[in-house]
Design a protein around this motif. Structure first.
Motif, PDB file in Angstrom:
ATOM      1  N   TRP A 372      55.976  43.687 -23.170  1.00  0.00           N
ATOM      2  CA  TRP A 372      54.867  44.114 -22.603  1.00  0.00           C
ATOM      3  C   TRP A 372      54.157  43.020 -21.698  1.00  0.00           C
ATOM      4  O   TRP A 372      54.088  42.015 -21.686  1.00  0.00           O
ATOM      5  N   VAL A 399      57.509  51.436 -18.956  1.00  0.00           N
ATOM      6  CA  VAL A 399      56.633  52.062 -19.942  1.00  0.00           C
ATOM      7  C   VAL A 399      55.128  51.991 -19.637  1.00  0.00           C
ATOM      8  O   VAL A 399      54.564  51.142 -19.071  1.00  0.00           O
ATOM      9  N   ALA A 402      50.906  53.259 -22.446  1.00  0.00           N
ATOM     10  CA  ALA A 402      51.369  53.057 -23.905  1.00  0.00           C
ATOM     11  C   ALA A 402      50.323  52.696 -24.845  1.00  0.00           C
ATOM     12  O   ALA A 402      49.172  52.068 -24.369  1.00  0.00           O
ATOM     13  N   ARG A 411      53.493  57.010 -25.483  1.00  0.00           N
ATOM     14  CA  ARG A 411      54.158  56.051 -24.424  1.00  0.00           C
ATOM     15  C   ARG A 411      54.766  57.299 -23.378  1.00  0.00           C
ATOM     16  O   ARG A 411      55.089  58.458 -23.765  1.00  0.00           O
ATOM     17  N   SER A 486      45.329  54.446 -24.849  1.00  0.00           N
ATOM     18  CA  SER A 486      46.586  53.920 -24.401  1.00  0.00           C
ATOM     19  C   SER A 486      46.840  53.741 -23.078  1.00  0.00           C
ATOM     20  O   SER A 486      47.033  54.591 -22.025  1.00  0.00           O
TER      21      SER A 486
END
Length: 507
Positions: A372, A399, A402, A411, A486
């Protein structure tokens, strides 16, 4: 768009144009005039579902900041105002100009309703403006081209200069026949048939919204090709709506394709990936180009939706947005010209300069699994530039949107598979995917590496992801509807051996 409305702030895009209220679909009448880009579009002034088709109107000086205006050409008790184009009639060939002011002329499809003597027909009509697009008057002699057909529509008109002189050319479709029909005119009012193209390549769905324009190959004005765009639905490469293109020649009468793979009404689904596709995602349809743009630039905008689920997307009070504007060109690859596309970048405009770089990484090995990025790289409106050397790592990529701790399963995954050479965009867990059974999907396109590298430019804008790979050789456009929370961004790698060459996140 630089949204100011409070309607549905969760999904309302910041940079993709959407009408403040109600339904929007195909871009129409795209034209540049006196320093202003005009975007007309299919619009329902009375609700957020399809109907009462009229031409909505927005303008921009830079293709990113849009101002919405009142409905330009409204439907009435005789006709719906379907898709079409607009031209600057600088020599007043139509005679609509007043006092030396040349008109803008809109060429649109009249979809005649039950109260009309022409009920059930689709024919081509004119409206004109002598105040640079602010107000429009329908021509009293409409329709100007009527084939007594119920599916003859979507006229794109341009001025053609050839050895036999200059004249207007109209490119329209007989939608159910999967045919593009070409006509010529000296005055936009009287039209003469030229030729027909098609059926060819993708023919599973009806053909709509054609376009025809000339581009230099590799920037060489002495070496040009003509590009014929044909949108179709269903039958797109990713399912449902999509846009295909043919490359060839046009002699003022006939378009001849150099890229036809199959002919006839029976589609060869095994060859779908061999056709020219404007976009390999689910949500780039009815794309057409602007008229009259300076310096020979060819700029296009598409409707960012898909007819499979367009009526049920989970927005409140408004429905649908446009893609970012794209500049298109032709480059040589493998001994033949192919289309490339570059977004008109909202993070690099006159107002914002180069944008604000939130986060950057230099060359480093990719750690297997998910990594991340820090919180400063997260967001729901971003541009991400990334370059990878996939090596033997299997899948590598990004990604997006997410959920991490708040929605750990939510995601959108953009990944490159070094074994197959495919770039994929997976939105099956992108958030709200249950509003239509056809919405959860994985889009794929073969993208060859260049010197072992993959270059990506990704625009994330609340409800959408637009991907430009290898400087626009392939694009994927998809809608997504994640939770507000998200907004995390991460790197992924299946195994060892992959390298991140560079990464920049811009806001």
């Amino acid at each position: 768009m630089k949204t100011t409305t409070g309607l549905d702030s969760q999904y309302r895009p910041e940079w993709h144009y959407s009408a403040e209220r109600n339904w929007l679909n195909d871009p129409n009448g795209l034209i540049y005039s006196n320093g202003t880009y005009h975007l007309f579009y299919q619009h329902n002034p009375f609700g957020d579902d399809w109907g009462n088709m009229s031409w909505g109107h927005a303008t921009s000086a830079d293709l990113n900041h849009w101002t919405e205006h009142p409905v330009a050409i409204p439907c009435d008790d005789q006709e719906g105002i379907f898709s079409g184009s607009a031209v600057a009639d600088v020599h007043n060939t139509s005679g609509f100009g007043v006092g030396g002011v040349p008109p803008l002329v809109a060429i649109y499809t009249s979809a005649y309703v039950g109260t009309s003597p022409l009920a059930g027909r689709q024919a081509q009509s004119l409206a004109y403006s002598i105040d640079d697009g602010a107000t429009w008057t329908k021509y009293a002699g409409n329709p100007v081209l009527d084939r007594a057909s119920s599916d003859f529509r979507d006229p794109k008109v341009f001025w053609y200069d050839g050895e036999a002189g200059g004249y207007w050319v109209m490119v329209a479709v007989e939608a159910l026949h999967r045919e593009v029909l070409l006509y010529k005119s000296a005055d936009l009012k009287s039209w003469e048939y030229l030729s027909t193209f098609g059926p060819a390549n993708a023919t599973e769905g009806i053909w709509e919204c054609p376009d025809l324009f000339e581009l230099p190959v590799d920037g060489d004005v002495a070496d040009t090709r003509w590009v014929l765009v044909v949108n179709l639905s269903p039958g797109g490469i990713a399912g449902g709506s999509g846009g295909q293109y043919f490359i060839g020649t046009f002699d003022g009468v006939t378009f001849s394709s150099e890229t036809t793979v199959t002919e006839g009404l029976q589609p060869d689904t095994s060859r779908m990936a061999d056709y020219g596709w404007l976009d390999w995602g689910r949500d780039y349809y009815a794309a057409v180009s602007f008229s009259n743009v300076p310096d020979g630039r060819r700029l296009m905008i598409g409707w960012m939706n898909n007819w499979q689920y367009a009526a049920s997307t989970p927005t409140d009070g408004w429905r649908s947005a446009m893609s970012l504007a794209r500049e298109v060109g032709l480059v040589s690859r493998g001994g033949r010209p192919v289309l490339v596309q570059e977004a008109v970048d909202p993070f690099r405009d006159q107002e914002l300069g180069q944008g604000v770089e939130l986060f950057a990484l230099g060359r480093q090995p990719l750690t297997p699994g998910m990594t991340w990025l820090p919180a400063e790289a997260h967001g729901d409106v971003l541009r991400i530039d990334a370059e990878f050397e996939p090596g033997p790592a299997g899948k590598v990529g990004l990604v997006l949107r997410a959920g991490m701790e708040s929605n750990p399963a939510e995601r959108t995954v953009l990944a490159y598979d070094s074994a197959t050479g495919e770039l994929s965009l997976d939105r099956t867990e992108s958030g709200n995917v249950k509003f239509d059974a056809t919405f959860p999907s994985v889009e794929r396109v073969y993208v060859p590496l260049e010197n072992g590298r993959l270059k990506l430019r990704v625009f994330v804008d609340r409800c959408s992801v637009e991907v430009f790979a290898q400087d626009g050789l392939a694009t994927i456009t998809d809608l997504v509807f994640p939770a507000n929370s998200s907004n995390a961004v991460g790197l992924l790698a299946e195994g060892d051996g992959g390298t991140l060459v560079s990464l920049a996140v811009v806001r």
